[in-house]
Design a protein around this motif. Structure first.
Motif, PDB file in Angstrom:
ATOM      1  N   ASP A 226       6.107  -8.799   1.004  1.00  0.00           N
ATOM      2  CA  ASP A 226       5.857  -7.863  -0.080  1.00  0.00           C
ATOM      3  C   ASP A 226       4.358  -7.658  -0.294  1.00  0.00           C
ATOM      4  O   ASP A 226       3.897  -6.533  -0.509  1.00  0.00           O
ATOM      5  N   SER A 227       3.597  -8.738  -0.205  1.00  0.00           N
ATOM      6  CA  SER A 227       2.147  -8.634  -0.359  1.00  0.00           C
ATOM      7  C   SER A 227       1.545  -7.756   0.741  1.00  0.00           C
ATOM      8  O   SER A 227       0.679  -6.915   0.479  1.00  0.00           O
ATOM      9  N   GLY A 228       2.001  -7.961   1.978  1.00  0.00           N
ATOM     10  CA  GLY A 228       1.516  -7.138   3.080  1.00  0.00           C
ATOM     11  C   GLY A 228       1.829  -5.666   2.868  1.00  0.00           C
ATOM     12  O   GLY A 228       0.985  -4.789   3.113  1.00  0.00           O
ATOM     13  N   LYS A 229       3.038  -5.396   2.370  1.00  0.00           N
ATOM     14  CA  LYS A 229       3.425  -4.009   2.093  1.00  0.00           C
ATOM     15  C   LYS A 229       2.528  -3.396   1.028  1.00  0.00           C
ATOM     16  O   LYS A 229       2.058  -2.253   1.162  1.00  0.00           O
ATOM     17  N   LEU A 230       2.257  -4.155  -0.043  1.00  0.00           N
ATOM     18  CA  LEU A 230       1.393  -3.657  -1.112  1.00  0.00           C
ATOM     19  C   LEU A 230      -0.030  -3.426  -0.620  1.00  0.00           C
ATOM     20  O   LEU A 230      -0.689  -2.458  -1.016  1.00  0.00           O
ATOM     21  N   GLN A 231      -0.527  -4.324   0.259  1.00  0.00           N
ATOM     22  CA  GLN A 231      -1.878  -4.150   0.812  1.00  0.00           C
ATOM     23  C   GLN A 231      -1.951  -2.852   1.622  1.00  0.00           C
ATOM     24  O   GLN A 231      -2.930  -2.100   1.528  1.00  0.00           O
ATOM     25  N   GLU A 232      -0.909  -2.592   2.398  1.00  0.00           N
ATOM     26  CA  GLU A 232      -0.877  -1.358   3.197  1.00  0.00           C
ATOM     27  C   GLU A 232      -0.836  -0.133   2.288  1.00  0.00           C
ATOM     28  O   GLU A 232      -1.559   0.849   2.519  1.00  0.00           O
ATOM     29  N   GLU A 233       0.014  -0.182   1.262  1.00  0.00           N
ATOM     30  CA  GLU A 233       0.157   0.969   0.363  1.00  0.00           C
ATOM     31  C   GLU A 233      -1.132   1.235  -0.405  1.00  0.00           C
ATOM     32  O   GLU A 233      -1.518   2.387  -0.603  1.00  0.00           O
ATOM     33  N   GLU A 234      -1.802   0.161  -0.820  1.00  0.00           N
ATOM     34  CA  GLU A 234      -3.047   0.331  -1.571  1.00  0.00           C
ATOM     35  C   GLU A 234      -4.127   0.962  -0.698  1.00  0.00           C
ATOM     36  O   GLU A 234      -4.875   1.841  -1.144  1.00  0.00           O
TER      37      GLU A 234
ATOM     38  N   GLU B 161      -3.614   2.915   1.907  1.00  0.00           N
ATOM     39  CA  GLU B 161      -3.234   4.302   2.149  1.00  0.00           C
ATOM     40  C   GLU B 161      -3.529   5.172   0.925  1.00  0.00           C
ATOM     41  O   GLU B 161      -4.017   6.304   1.051  1.00  0.00           O
ATOM     42  N   PHE B 162      -3.263   4.639  -0.264  1.00  0.00           N
ATOM     43  CA  PHE B 162      -3.521   5.375  -1.499  1.00  0.00           C
ATOM     44  C   PHE B 162      -5.024   5.618  -1.667  1.00  0.00           C
ATOM     45  O   PHE B 162      -5.453   6.714  -2.032  1.00  0.00           O
ATOM     46  N   ALA B 163      -5.817   4.588  -1.369  1.00  0.00           N
ATOM     47  CA  ALA B 163      -7.276   4.730  -1.465  1.00  0.00           C
ATOM     48  C   ALA B 163      -7.784   5.770  -0.474  1.00  0.00           C
ATOM     49  O   ALA B 163      -8.714   6.529  -0.765  1.00  0.00           O
ATOM     50  N   ARG B 164      -7.152   5.809   0.698  1.00  0.00           N
ATOM     51  CA  ARG B 164      -7.555   6.776   1.721  1.00  0.00           C
ATOM     52  C   ARG B 164      -7.250   8.203   1.246  1.00  0.00           C
ATOM     53  O   ARG B 164      -8.082   9.114   1.386  1.00  0.00           O
ATOM     54  N   LYS B 165      -6.081   8.382   0.650  1.00  0.00           N
ATOM     55  CA  LYS B 165      -5.677   9.717   0.194  1.00  0.00           C
ATOM     56  C   LYS B 165      -6.517  10.183  -0.985  1.00  0.00           C
ATOM     57  O   LYS B 165      -6.930  11.342  -1.060  1.00  0.00           O
TER      58      LYS B 165
END
Length: 466
Positions: free
Chosen positions: A100-108, A110-114
């Motif tokens: 779950d932590s890895g998923k959140l790190q990826e999403e964060e 990606e969100f910062a990139r967008k």
């Protein structure tokens, strides 16, 4: 043999726990936590690891919260190839939380990139789900109360710490040429009267002790949480409303399920649907069935057809489609969902849809730091922003205290009094603010202990020529 300790985290902070022990020809670390909270702490996760990773041979985990295990994917990616010892339940919870932590790190990332708010042109996650999975083959589960060897000169034993399922106090025996020394790491200690988890095991001797101080300056409320929970639920049901509870998936949710089952069985609240809408909480709850001998409810689970984690009123919602059906739910029911601080997860769409209705109730059951939605709800703000919309808060907000998984000051002292001899030195760790100072003073004044509050990256010689 000389033995030294270096504090790579969990020193003057409640996060990033990492304690390095160096025997000269062998280095091991207790806990491998992620720094969380303030920006200056989080940035440490990106720093070069303070020691050469290839010198580290073993990691021992006290329990599976991210501030004790969350750096594992990072250190494995940097080249750590040794075994990671922990209790059996800790190994399974670690897999759930790290993914779950890895998923959140990826999403964060990606969100910062967008949104373009990162200082970096191409923001990257601290680690990915794939990095988290790479940790799993190195996890080595061990039972409670049975010594095992990690080196010809080092034996380890896990004892029950309470706090969460699988949490352990770690005793390390270092066998020198002339004498054996005992190191004891409290990990995070639980409550003595927790209805689900065993109390912290009393340890009689330690040459050097690490004791947590999260609540080193606080005393728990004397109010019975079960009674307060019943009162808040009945208040909402009197209005024919729906109860929404943001809850931490590991530990807090299972304690709530126990209390609600007991309240229904004692007819203190009506038997209504309870929707557990959190895949992580559901997976963790199932581990309470798999590792039933690791907590107090073993007899209930083995002997009863219905129990706190399996009864007709309890509904597990794994799929998102199931979760969405609750958006339009009206009437008396209870929804428990993560995250516990309402910072993300499925709880947000429940709050989005149900906060505007004054017959509903929100029950806050955990600590809410400044800046979180949970804190804004507690502070009585008229709106909270969810999905970019200012949602009116018409639902009644309740706060339940006394559900903490951490020992308070009195319980920490009670555990310390179990030692028959004074440790040579006691390190006060995993605390901030007044917690470490007040606990250190109390241990010194009441028990005559030699206490030290270490700083980040500080080193100490524990023993010379043993």
């Amino acid at each position: 043999m000389d033995v030294t300790a270096k504090f790579l985290g969990g020193a003057s902070s409640v996060t990033g726990s990492k304690y390095l022990i160096d025997l000269g020809d062998f280095e091991f670390m207790v806990d491998c936590g992620l720094f969380q909270g303030r920006r200056e702490l989080r940035e440490r996760n990106w720093d070069k690891f303070p020691i050469p990773v290839d010198q580290l041979e073993v990691i021992i985990l006290t329990h599976a919260h991210l501030d004790h295990i969350g750096y594992l994917p990072r250190i494995v990616k940097q080249g750590f190839k040794g075994p990671i010892y922990c209790t059996e339940a800790t190994a399974e919870i670690a897999k759930i939380l790290l993914l779950d932590s890895g998923k959140l790190q990826e999403e964060e990332a990606e969100f910062a990139r967008k949104k373009g708010y990162s200082r970096h042109e191409d923001p990257q996650p601290l680690y990915t789900m794939e990095d988290a999975e790479a940790v799993f083959p190195q996890l080595v589960p061990k039972p409670f109360d049975k010594p095992f060897s990690i080196h010809p000169s080092v034996d380890v034993v896990f004892f029950h710490a309470g706090h969460i399922l699988g949490a352990s106090i770690v005793k390390v025996l270092i066998k020198g040429a002339s004498q054996t020394k005992k190191l004891v790491f409290s990990g995070d200690l639980g409550r003595y009267h927790d209805p689900v988890l065993f109390p912290p095991t009393r340890i009689s001797k330690a040459d050097v002790l690490w004791i947590e101080s999260t609540y080193g300056d606080r005393k728990a409320s004397s109010t019975k949480p079960e009674d307060a929970l019943a009162k808040a639920i009945l208040d909402t049901f009197d209005r024919e409303g729906l109860v929404i509870i943001p809850s931490f998936a590991v530990g807090r949710t299972q304690l709530l399920l126990y209390h609600m089952y007991q309240l229904m069985e004692k007819r203190k609240i009506p038997k209504v649907p309870i929707f557990l809408d959190s895949p992580m909480a559901i997976d963790t709850t199932k581990l309470y069935l798999d590792f039933h001998t690791d907590h107090r409810l073993s007899d209930m689970i083995l002997e009863e057809n219905q129990h706190a984690f399996n009864h007709p009123q309890l509904h597990y919602f794994q799929k998102r489609e199931q979760s969405m059906t609750l958006n339009d739910y009206r009437g008396r029911a209870i929804i428990i969902s993560a995250s516990g601080m309402a910072t993300g997860g499925r709880i947000l769409h429940h709050l989005f849809h149900h906060l505007p209705h004054e017959k509903n109730g929100v029950i806050i059951v955990g600590y809410q730091p400044e800046g979180t939605r949970g804190r804004r709800l507690l502070d009585g703000e008229p709106t909270v922003r969810i999905y970019g919309v200012d949602v009116p808060v018409k639902a009644k907000v309740h706060q339940i205290v006394g559900l903490s998984a951490h020992a308070d000051q009195e319980e920490l002292m009670d555990w310390a009094e179990g030692f028959s001899d004074r440790p040579k030195v006691t390190f006060i760790v995993h605390g901030e603010g007044n917690g470490p100072e007040e606990l250190a003073l109390k241990l010194k004044e009441e028990l005559g202990w030699n206490t030290v509050i270490p700083q980040y990256l500080e080193s100490f010689v524990l023993f010379e020529g043993i």
